[in-house]
Design a protein around this motif. Structure first.
Motif, short mmCIF file in Angstrom:
data_model
loop_
_atom_site.label_atom_id
_atom_site.label_comp_id
_atom_site.label_asym_id
_atom_site.label_seq_id
_atom_site.Cartn_x
_atom_site.Cartn_y
_atom_site.Cartn_z
N VAL A 16 -2.62 75.70 83.81
CA VAL A 16 -1.52 75.88 84.39
C VAL A 16 -1.79 75.05 85.94
O VAL A 16 -2.82 74.74 86.08
CB VAL A 16 -1.53 77.30 84.83
CG1 VAL A 16 -0.95 78.33 83.62
CG2 VAL A 16 -2.74 77.96 85.60
N SER A 17 -0.63 74.83 86.44
CA SER A 17 -0.79 73.88 87.51
C SER A 17 -1.45 74.97 88.92
O SER A 17 -1.73 76.04 88.71
CB SER A 17 0.58 74.00 88.32
OG SER A 17 1.40 72.85 87.33
N ALA A 18 -2.11 74.29 89.80
CA ALA A 18 -3.05 74.79 90.55
C ALA A 18 -1.98 76.00 91.36
O ALA A 18 -1.02 75.66 91.89
CB ALA A 18 -3.73 73.80 91.66
N GLY A 19 -2.61 77.10 91.69
CA GLY A 19 -2.01 78.02 92.55
C GLY A 19 -1.92 79.63 91.85
O GLY A 19 -2.79 79.53 90.74
N LEU A 20 -1.16 80.11 92.26
CA LEU A 20 -1.12 81.66 91.61
C LEU A 20 0.26 81.85 90.88
O LEU A 20 1.19 81.75 91.45
CB LEU A 20 -1.23 82.64 92.61
CG LEU A 20 -1.07 84.11 92.31
CD1 LEU A 20 -2.15 84.58 91.60
CD2 LEU A 20 -1.00 84.99 93.61
N HIS A 21 0.04 82.09 89.67
CA HIS A 21 1.41 82.14 88.84
C HIS A 21 1.18 83.53 88.28
O HIS A 21 0.32 84.29 87.81
CB HIS A 21 1.45 81.39 87.65
CG HIS A 21 1.17 79.88 87.76
ND1 HIS A 21 2.11 79.03 87.53
CD2 HIS A 21 0.05 79.12 88.18
CE1 HIS A 21 1.64 77.70 87.94
NE2 HIS A 21 0.39 77.82 88.34
N VAL A 22 2.55 84.42 88.48
CA VAL A 22 2.59 85.73 88.07
C VAL A 22 3.56 85.83 86.83
O VAL A 22 4.92 85.48 87.17
CB VAL A 22 2.73 86.69 88.99
CG1 VAL A 22 3.05 88.16 88.88
CG2 VAL A 22 1.73 86.47 90.15
N ILE B 242 -2.37 83.24 75.91
CA ILE B 242 -0.71 82.83 76.19
C ILE B 242 -0.33 83.25 77.39
O ILE B 242 -1.17 83.50 78.34
CB ILE B 242 -0.06 83.76 75.00
CG1 ILE B 242 -0.48 85.03 75.03
CG2 ILE B 242 -0.56 82.83 73.86
CD1 ILE B 242 0.24 85.85 74.10
N HIS B 243 0.97 83.39 77.65
CA HIS B 243 1.70 83.45 78.76
C HIS B 243 1.19 82.67 80.08
O HIS B 243 0.77 83.29 81.12
CB HIS B 243 1.19 85.22 79.22
CG HIS B 243 1.94 86.19 78.41
ND1 HIS B 243 3.17 86.27 78.09
CD2 HIS B 243 0.95 86.91 77.66
CE1 HIS B 243 3.13 87.30 76.86
NE2 HIS B 243 1.78 87.57 76.77
N LEU B 244 1.50 81.52 79.62
CA LEU B 244 1.19 80.50 80.79
C LEU B 244 2.35 79.90 81.50
O LEU B 244 2.31 78.83 82.25
CB LEU B 244 0.20 79.27 80.08
CG LEU B 244 -0.92 79.68 79.64
CD1 LEU B 244 -1.60 78.94 78.27
CD2 LEU B 244 -1.89 79.93 80.58
N GLY B 245 3.27 80.45 80.94
CA GLY B 245 4.75 80.08 81.76
C GLY B 245 5.44 78.81 80.73
O GLY B 245 6.60 79.26 80.20
N TRP B 246 4.59 78.05 80.30
CA TRP B 246 5.35 77.10 79.43
C TRP B 246 5.10 77.26 77.87
O TRP B 246 5.92 76.71 77.03
CB TRP B 246 4.57 75.63 79.67
CG TRP B 246 2.96 75.67 79.87
CD1 TRP B 246 2.43 75.81 81.07
CD2 TRP B 246 2.25 75.30 78.90
NE1 TRP B 246 1.08 75.59 80.87
CE2 TRP B 246 1.09 75.50 79.32
CE3 TRP B 246 2.27 75.25 77.53
CZ2 TRP B 246 -0.37 75.27 78.75
CZ3 TRP B 246 0.88 75.08 76.75
CH2 TRP B 246 -0.28 74.95 77.30
N ASP B 247 4.10 78.03 77.41
CA ASP B 247 3.72 78.25 76.13
C ASP B 247 5.11 78.78 75.36
O ASP B 247 5.25 78.78 74.39
CB ASP B 247 2.46 78.88 75.57
CG ASP B 247 2.47 80.19 76.31
OD1 ASP B 247 2.74 80.33 77.81
OD2 ASP B 247 2.06 80.94 75.97
N GLY B 248 5.45 79.86 76.32
CA GLY B 248 6.60 80.89 75.67
C GLY B 248 7.83 80.02 75.60
O GLY B 248 8.76 80.57 74.86
N LEU B 249 8.01 78.68 75.96
CA LEU B 249 9.29 77.90 75.78
C LEU B 249 9.26 77.34 74.28
O LEU B 249 10.17 76.72 74.24
CB LEU B 249 9.24 76.91 76.92
CG LEU B 249 9.39 77.41 78.43
CD1 LEU B 249 9.25 76.44 79.39
CD2 LEU B 249 10.69 78.28 78.48
N PHE B 250 8.06 77.48 73.55
CA PHE B 250 8.08 76.97 72.03
C PHE B 250 7.66 78.01 71.16
O PHE B 250 7.47 79.21 71.71
CB PHE B 250 6.77 76.09 72.21
CG PHE B 250 7.01 74.83 73.20
CD1 PHE B 250 7.22 73.49 72.65
CD2 PHE B 250 6.38 74.92 74.47
CE1 PHE B 250 7.52 72.35 73.58
CE2 PHE B 250 6.53 73.64 75.35
CZ PHE B 250 6.93 72.48 74.95
#
Lengths: 502, 413
Positions: A84-90, A417-425
């Motif tokens: 994931v990109s650097a930083g905090l993703h929720v 999973i649940h990385l933000g981008w994987d769910g778009l596929f």
């Protein structure tokens, strides 16, 4: 509580039996050259204080991903290739029926402030989070986290969970879902904390409800393209008398590309108010990945943009081949979040926006291939220097390969999973990660954003600007009124005069 | 003037032919540039209009398109751009805007002849300030809708000068529905429309016995007020019934509550940035409408309308734009359209050197501002203070001075 520790040795590094000695009460690791993953699973009632339990109880799912911005870390290795990109993703999915209830809405923000940093700007999930179907998402650039305290607390003591060195991890995941009722905390260290390799003592748990599993593994060439084959030693500390050899393979969602497949990110100067993100890809990154034959692959970039920088979704969703070709883009595949084109940053309540772009690849491989994404900056608050720094994390760049039929991805013990981008596929998509260039110190680009210069002690301080504007307007008004007055006074007899003369 | 030039203006077909040719060439050039370059000739606003039209064609509200801040009429007018068929249909709106330009120019020439007793070639010469103005043709063919507003405003003036009061009222209602600001013309038209001007009486002096208030209320004034208000209300009711709150929000309320203050020519720009960021205690900018409306709605109409209606409308528009809280270059078209009425009797034309100085100052004022804007937008330099602040105050000063000249000229016309 269950702790699973996996050491992942590169194929090249040697391994001798003295490097991992299993005793009755502990496993001693000595100078082991490896990447490491620690995964701790705790039950819902062991998750800490009331606030944490309350927030978890109000959620159907919570997925937190934190990644270090530093590039001093090593490469990702299979099967831990995802990024994931650097930083905090929720990612937050409220429980049915609790959606929109104001108090619970603030809970997740309070939790983030307690776990990570007191200054995280987050009001509640309806205002600060962006939504993608039923899931709410949040991001903040967080160079350092304070998770150590929380994790040590749930680890209750000084077991391998507590001593794992979470503050040095490359990335940390926290996952909770209501179905399993468990919280999973996982950390990934791409390199040992010591130049000689990992040297640590993994002690057996002090009670028999807890369990500590250790694996010393390496990857081997799998038969099927979608699979990863792993072999090595496994053992349960305090239970097993010896480490047992193992060999297993599984289809994997995420794969790494060779180390020379890299990308780097830059913004050509001057960036102005309309910076252009340039993603430079190495030739190896452009090579079609070694995916199964029945799949179709395309190169993608997933951008995480804090609210002060944004794309124009109308500009980027164009189908104009001239525009797309000139930027080496194929299409904007998905966008979510704050895409208002005009509001200054301090009026935007959402954290920012996410963009999934499909990138063009050349037919014959050039030395370097640049993809450009035109972006825009919002007005930021005035400052005393006339500038403000705006950090933009590097995007995630990957090949996504979709299969017509293909295997399900259910049986991978290291799946992520649940990385933000994987769910778009689709669920059967495989991802091949392009490596961020290791030569750059940080995977965040800092932009200098021009803002109004607060000339506190100079001539043009705010009060002077205010008074100057007022004075200019009043003088201008008086000037025009005076001209009109002159006209009005001399004007009234004039028509008769003119008529006489006609 | 050379005889060649004179003969040019004596042949209307040549002038209108040139005006149309100029626009046709620009339309084709624009299509070529759009097809061959990643830098587009077409204005972003045109994409907003055509996106909105596409939403309408799909039975969705035009306000589904972000930043669509116009009446649905505009999206409806551009429905042909959504039809499947040859790709030139996409340029339908641009052609419509360009045609509006030419129509406005034709109405300018007609009005100059009928209301000012000008001979046709001279009228055409002044109308050419608009018709053959490359800036005007450029803006329309890039797809900015200002040309549509231009023809409405000139049609309004033409209708009033021809004493077609009902028609004028309807056009005024449509114009205000379209872009709000033409409401300022309502005041000057009503003031101008006295017995001397409304065509009801040939007497030059009003009866001294009637009270001033009663004599002010004349049938044409009542008719104009009622028709314009009715048109405005009916259009708004129709749009509100179709598109509900988004229509009100985006077409009207947005202008009251807008929070974007991207730098622009307005003298208020820097102050608005400071106050939006909470850096100033005062609340002066919320009073900005007072000087603006005092000039453009009250004092200028009262003093200038009866001397020259187009002159007063020019001064009103100039004051409205100059004192506005937001000002971009397309607003300049709002007053440029009145130049053909103003120039014949202006001190700027009588004294070309003076006229040159005025034009030069206006251009230099903008250029200095644009230089600072370039430093900010493209070089990323913090040029808000003092650069843009001083440049916008400077440009404001130039405009105020020009407004003073216009006021003097109009009153002595």
């Amino acid at each position: 509580m269950k702790t699973r520790i996996t050491y992942l040795q590169p194929r090249s590094s040697p391994f001798s039996a003295e490097q991992a000695i299993l005793e009755k009460e502990a496993l001693r690791i000595r100078e082991l050259e490896a990447a490491k993953e620690v995964r701790v699973t705790v039950g819902g009632d062991e998750t800490g204080d009331e606030l944490v339990r309350d927030v978890l109880n109000s959620a159907r799912e919570i997925h937190i991903r934190w990644a270090n911005a530093g590039a001093g870390t090593g490469l990702k290795v299979d099967p831990f290739g995802s990024r994931v990109s650097a930083g905090l993703h929720v990612g937050y999915t409220p429980r049915d029926g609790l959606e929109g209830s104001e108090e619970k809405g603030e809970g997740i923000c309070r939790l983030l402030r307690q776990l990570f940093d007191k200054i995280i700007q987050c009001e509640n999930y309806t205002e600060s989070f962006t939504s993608q179907s039923s899931t709410y998402q949040f991001y903040t650039a967080l160079p350092e986290h304070t998770l150590n305290e929380y994790i040590t607390n749930i680890c209750r003591g000084d077991g391998p969970c507590a001593t794992a060195g979470w503050d040095r991890a490359d990335s940390i995941d926290l996952d909770y879902d209501v179905v399993s009722g468990t919280l999973i905390v996982s950390g990934y260290w791409s390199q040992p904390d010591n130049a000689d390799g990992w040297t640590e003592e993994i002690r057996a748990p002090s009670n028999n409800r807890d369990r500590v599993e250790v694996g010393l593994l390496g990857t081997e060439k799998a038969v099927e393209a979608e699979e990863i084959k792993m072999g090595g030693l496994l053992g349960v500390v305090g239970v097993d008398e010896a480490l047992k050899p193992t060999l297993f393979s599984f289809p994997s969602r995420h794969h790494v590309l060779p180390p020379q497949a890299t990308f780097s990110v830059s913004f050509p100067q001057p960036t102005g108010m309309h910076p252009t993100m340039t993603i430079s890809l190495s030739p190896a990154a452009l090579e079609y990945p070694a995916a199964p034959e029945d799949t179709t692959c395309a190169l993608h970039a997933y951008l995480t943009l804090p609210s002060y920088i944004f794309g124009d979704k109308y500009q980027l969703s164009t189908t104009d081949p001239l525009f797309l070709d000139s930027h080496h883009l194929v299409a904007l595949r998905a966008v979510s979040g704050a895409t208002d084109l005009e509001a200054p940053d301090w009026f935007v309540s959402h954290w920012g926006s996410n963009w999934l772009l499909e990138l063009a690849t050349p037919t014959d491989l050039p030395e370097e291939w640049n993809v450009t994404v035109p972006l825009h900056l919002r007005y930021l608050r005035p400052s005393e220097t006339g500038y403000r720094t705006a950090g933009v994390p590097w995007p995630v760049v990957f090949w996504a390969c979709t299969a017509e039929g293909g295997t399900k991805m259910g049986v991978n013990p290291f799946d992520r999973i649940h990385l933000g981008w994987d769910g778009l596929f689709g669920p059967r998509t495989m991802f091949y990660q392009v490596n961020p260039d290791g030569a750059t110190a940080r995977r965040v680009e800092d932009l200098d954003v021009p803002v109004l210069h607060l000339d506190k002690d100079g001539i043009f301080h705010s009060k002077a600007v205010e008074l100057g504007t007022v004075a200019a307007i009043i003088l201008g008004l008086l000037w025009v009124l005076w001209k009109l007055g002159v006209v009005a006074r001399s004007g009234s007899p004039r028509p008769t005069k003119e008529k006489k003369s006609q | 003037m050379s005889s060649k030039m004179t003969s040019f203006f004596q042949t209307p077909s040549l002038v209108y032919g040139s005006a149309i040719a100029l626009r046709v060439i620009l339309l084709f050039y624009g299509a070529w540039q759009d097809a061959h370059s990643a830098v587009k000739y077409t204005d972003i606003d045109y994409l907003v209009f055509t996106d909105a039209a596409r939403y309408v064609s799909q039975g969705v509200s035009p306000y589904a398109r972000d930043t669509y801040r116009y009446t649905p009429l505009l999206a409806w007018l551009l429905l042909p751009t959504t039809w499947s068929g040859p790709s030139f249909l996409f340029a339908f709106g641009k052609a419509l805007f360009a045609l509006s330009d030419v129509l406005a120019g034709w109405l300018i020439a007609r009005s100059l002849v009928s209301a000012y007793g000008m001979d046709a070639p001279r009228a055409l010469k002044y109308a050419s300030v608009w018709l053959l103005n490359p800036m005007v043709a450029n803006i329309s063919t890039r797809g900015s809708s200002e040309g549509l507003l231009g023809v409405l405003v000139i049609a309004l003036l033409w209708a009033v000068l021809r004493r077609r009061v009902i028609l004028a009222g309807i056009i005024l209602g449509i114009s205000v529905h379209f872009k709000i600001y033409p409401f300022i013309y309502g005041v000057s038209i009503i003031w101008w429309l006295d017995r001397e001007h409304d065509g009801s009486s040939t007497k030059t002096t009003p009866k001294p016995t009637t009270s001033t208030i009663l004599s002010f209320i004349t049938p044409p004034r009542i008719i104009l007020t009622l028709t314009s208000l009715t048109t405005f209300l009916l259009l708004n009711l129709l749009m509100y019934s179709l598109y509900d709150t988004p229509f009100l929000q985006h077409t009207y309320l947005h202008h009251l509550t807008r929070i974007d203050h991207r730098h622009n020519f307005s003298p208020y720009s820097t102050l608005l940035y400071l106050s939006a960021a909470g850096e100033v205690q005062g609340n002066f900018e919320s009073l900005a409408f007072i000087p603006q409306l005092l000039l453009s709605v009250i004092v200028i109409p009262l003093i200038l309308a009866k001397k020259s209606l187009p002159g007063a409308m020019l001064a009103q528009t100039f004051a409205f734009v100059t004192f506005n809280k937001v000002c971009t270059s397309q607003y300049f078209l709002w007053y440029l359209i009145f130049l053909p009425f103003y120039l014949p009797t202006s001190s700027m034309r009588r004294n070309p050197r003076f006229g040159g100085i005025v034009a030069a100052l206006w251009v230099v004022g903008q250029a200095l501002w644009l230089q600072q804007g370039y430093n900010l937008e493209f070089l990323g330099l913090s040029s808000f203070v003092p650069g843009l602040f001083l440049a916008s105050i400077g440009f404001f000063a130039v405009n105020v001075w020009i407004l003073g000249v216009i006021v003097e000229d109009v009153s002595s016309s």
